[in-house]
Design a protein around this motif. Structure first.
Motif, short mmCIF file in Angstrom:
data_model
loop_
_atom_site.label_atom_id
_atom_site.label_comp_id
_atom_site.label_asym_id
_atom_site.label_seq_id
_atom_site.Cartn_x
_atom_site.Cartn_y
_atom_site.Cartn_z
N LEU A 1 -15.92 -34.27 -35.47
CA LEU A 1 -15.54 -32.93 -36.03
C LEU A 1 -14.06 -32.83 -36.28
O LEU A 1 -13.29 -33.21 -35.33
N ASP A 2 -13.84 -32.25 -37.35
CA ASP A 2 -12.40 -31.93 -37.76
C ASP A 2 -12.32 -30.43 -38.02
O ASP A 2 -13.01 -29.97 -38.79
N PRO A 3 -11.57 -29.70 -37.06
CA PRO A 3 -11.46 -28.43 -37.13
C PRO A 3 -10.35 -27.75 -38.17
O PRO A 3 -10.28 -26.62 -38.18
N ALA A 4 -9.85 -28.35 -38.96
CA ALA A 4 -8.79 -28.31 -40.10
C ALA A 4 -8.77 -29.40 -41.07
O ALA A 4 -8.15 -29.86 -41.14
N MET A 5 -10.15 -29.40 -41.70
CA MET A 5 -10.40 -30.56 -42.52
C MET A 5 -9.74 -30.64 -43.70
O MET A 5 -9.57 -31.77 -44.56
N GLY A 6 -9.02 -29.57 -44.34
CA GLY A 6 -8.29 -29.73 -45.57
C GLY A 6 -9.29 -30.01 -46.75
O GLY A 6 -10.36 -29.72 -46.72
N THR A 7 -8.96 -31.06 -47.60
CA THR A 7 -9.81 -31.62 -48.56
C THR A 7 -10.75 -32.48 -47.91
O THR A 7 -11.49 -33.23 -48.85
N ALA B 1 -13.40 -35.17 -31.47
CA ALA B 1 -12.70 -34.26 -32.58
C ALA B 1 -11.35 -35.07 -33.24
O ALA B 1 -10.72 -35.86 -32.32
N VAL B 2 -11.20 -34.89 -34.39
CA VAL B 2 -10.22 -35.45 -34.78
C VAL B 2 -9.77 -34.80 -36.15
O VAL B 2 -10.32 -33.80 -36.63
N SER B 3 -8.19 -34.74 -36.05
CA SER B 3 -7.49 -33.84 -37.29
C SER B 3 -6.06 -34.08 -37.41
O SER B 3 -5.38 -34.43 -36.36
N ASP B 4 -5.64 -33.94 -38.66
CA ASP B 4 -4.38 -33.84 -39.06
C ASP B 4 -3.83 -32.28 -39.05
O ASP B 4 -4.17 -31.67 -39.94
N LEU B 5 -3.44 -31.89 -38.07
CA LEU B 5 -3.27 -30.31 -37.73
C LEU B 5 -2.24 -29.65 -38.49
O LEU B 5 -1.14 -30.27 -38.75
N PRO B 6 -2.61 -28.48 -38.89
CA PRO B 6 -1.72 -27.83 -39.54
C PRO B 6 -0.29 -27.22 -38.61
O PRO B 6 -0.94 -27.10 -37.40
N ILE C 1 -6.29 -27.50 -31.22
CA ILE C 1 -6.48 -28.41 -30.13
C ILE C 1 -7.30 -27.83 -28.89
O ILE C 1 -8.41 -28.69 -28.59
N GLU C 2 -7.08 -26.63 -28.57
CA GLU C 2 -8.02 -26.13 -27.70
C GLU C 2 -9.48 -25.90 -27.99
O GLU C 2 -10.46 -26.49 -27.50
N PHE C 3 -9.63 -25.39 -29.45
CA PHE C 3 -10.97 -25.08 -29.81
C PHE C 3 -11.81 -26.58 -30.28
O PHE C 3 -12.83 -26.53 -29.84
N ALA C 4 -10.99 -27.74 -30.47
CA ALA C 4 -11.66 -28.98 -30.90
C ALA C 4 -11.99 -29.35 -29.53
O ALA C 4 -13.33 -29.88 -29.43
N HIS D 1 -15.15 -28.19 -28.26
CA HIS D 1 -16.16 -28.97 -28.95
C HIS D 1 -16.57 -30.12 -28.95
O HIS D 1 -17.32 -30.96 -29.68
N VAL D 2 -16.00 -30.85 -27.81
CA VAL D 2 -16.17 -32.28 -27.61
C VAL D 2 -16.98 -32.55 -26.19
O VAL D 2 -16.80 -31.75 -25.34
N LYS D 3 -17.85 -33.36 -26.01
CA LYS D 3 -18.78 -33.74 -25.05
C LYS D 3 -17.68 -34.18 -23.86
O LYS D 3 -16.58 -34.45 -24.11
N LYS D 4 -18.58 -33.85 -22.57
CA LYS D 4 -17.59 -34.30 -21.27
C LYS D 4 -17.43 -36.07 -21.57
O LYS D 4 -18.31 -36.76 -21.92
N GLY D 5 -16.30 -36.41 -21.29
CA GLY D 5 -15.91 -37.68 -21.29
C GLY D 5 -15.47 -38.08 -22.83
O GLY D 5 -15.08 -39.25 -23.33
N GLY D 6 -15.68 -37.26 -23.68
CA GLY D 6 -15.35 -37.33 -25.35
C GLY D 6 -13.87 -37.17 -25.62
O GLY D 6 -13.21 -36.75 -24.59
N PHE D 7 -13.37 -37.80 -26.73
CA PHE D 7 -12.24 -37.84 -27.14
C PHE D 7 -11.51 -36.73 -28.07
O PHE D 7 -12.46 -36.53 -28.97
N GLY D 8 -10.41 -36.63 -28.28
CA GLY D 8 -9.73 -35.86 -29.09
C GLY D 8 -8.73 -36.62 -29.78
O GLY D 8 -7.84 -37.29 -28.90
N LEU D 9 -8.55 -36.90 -30.94
CA LEU D 9 -7.35 -37.56 -31.60
C LEU D 9 -6.82 -36.72 -32.62
O LEU D 9 -7.36 -36.34 -33.83
N PHE D 10 -5.59 -36.37 -32.49
CA PHE D 10 -4.78 -35.14 -33.40
C PHE D 10 -3.28 -35.88 -33.86
O PHE D 10 -2.57 -36.22 -32.80
#
Length: 336
Positions: A126-132, A196-201, A230-233, A236-245
């Motif tokens: 999931l990208d919470p700020a996917m842009g294009t 969750a992954v995103s190039d955050l604004p 980051i908090e929103f993302a 929306h990630v499973k337990k033990g899941g990852f976020g890369l931002f």
């Protein structure tokens, strides 16, 4: 094969560029709006609904008839669209939030994800700020090739033009994606995913009322939108899941970071913060890093040591390869 691929990218870009320039001149509008219309014409092979003169409609139809989807793989199409968007940012002098995440950075993020999830049967992003949608589709193509599976991807974007470009991009690449044209901070009903992954604004979110439901909101004045995302993302990630931002390198060195760190305690683990090469940025203040977070649960634990460091120059292939080897060792020995 590489020469052929580069030629195909150039060929597809030329179709998009010629068509966009024709529409731009005929309708006296921005290159970006013209590109959006071009992508629809290329896919539908129908230029009759653009209200152009008969002569321009005929020219446009001829240009777009040179596109045959079966001639291209998804990655070639993505790169052709990327080139056209980059031209739009120059021609239209578009704001910074339209800037595309460089492929070198997307490749590094994909490399890290591939290492973490190697051996898995499925993966959802999931990208919470996917842009294009460029980062999301770049990761889709990379993970599809490296992990030999079909990722499930979702993205959220509030900007009309960027959302249209993202929707057209996934459609023309034949990528199935769940896309939401909404303001993420208004609590979109997005799926729960592995990553969750995103190039955050970067900057302030203007509607304080919407931010009040977030633990990372500022107690005084506007809140940082990248903290809220980051908090929103991670919610929306499973337990033990990852976020890369992609975040400012100075993320934890601002006064507002107190709320972010308070929210993280007991909820997510800070597993890594990798500064990108300084040469990619105009100055130290603009430097970004890859933030690696992991949700608590499912045997997740705080790694020791946390992966900290700075990538060597992407131009120094030997040093860069050595740094990737260090990441491999960290993932295998510490993270897992």
């Amino acid at each position: 094969m590489r020469v052929l691929t580069e030629a195909q990218i150039e060929r597809f870009f030329n179709i998009l560029n010629q068509a966009s320039e024709l529409i731009q001149k005929a309708k006296d509008q921005s290159y970006l709006d013209s590109l959006i219309e071009t992508l629809s014409v290329v896919q539908d092979q129908d230029a009759t609904n653009l209200e152009l003169s008969d002569a321009d409609t005929q020219k446009l139809t001829h240009i777009c008839s040179g596109f045959n989807r079966s001639d291209y793989d998804s990655e070639t199409l993505r790169k052709g669209i990327q080139m056209a968007i980059l031209k739009a940012t120059r021609v239209d002098n578009i704001q910074a939030n339209y800037q595309i995440t460089p492929d070198t950075i997307a490749n590094v993020i994909g490399y890290i994800i591939s290492g973490i999830f190697r051996g898995t049967d499925t993966i959802s992003l999931l990208d919470p700020a996917m842009g294009t949608g460029n980062l999301l589709t770049a990761l889709y193509n990379q993970l599809h090739n490296t992990l030999n599976l079909t990722p499930s991807i979702s993205g959220i974007e509030n900007d009309d033009a960027m959302f249209e470009l993202a929707a057209d991009s996934v459609e023309i690449q034949h990528i199935h994606a769940e896309l939401f044209h909404e303001d993420t901070i208004q609590n979109v009903l997005a799926p729960v995913v592995d990553v969750a992954v995103s190039d955050l604004p970067i900057g302030y979110y203007p509607i304080d009322e919407n931010a009040k439901g977030f633990a990372t909101h500022s107690e005084n004045g506007h809140s940082y939108v990248h903290h809220l995302l980051i908090e929103f993302a991670m919610d929306h990630v499973k337990k033990g899941g990852f976020g890369l931002f992609l975040v400012p390198s100075q993320l934890f060195q601002t006064d507002e970071a107190k709320q972010l760190l308070k929210w993280m305690q007991g909820k997510v683990y800070l597993q890594g913060l990798l500064n990108l090469p300084g040469e990619l940025f105009q100055n130290t203040a603009a430097q970004k890093a890859i933030l690696i977070l992991q949700n608590a649960g499912h045997d997740a634990k705080q790694v020791d040591p946390v992966m900290l460091g700075e990538f060597p120059s992407f131009k120094d292939q030997k040093a860069f390869a050595q740094f990737l080897t260090e990441i491999d060792a960290w993932e295998a020995q510490d993270l897992k």
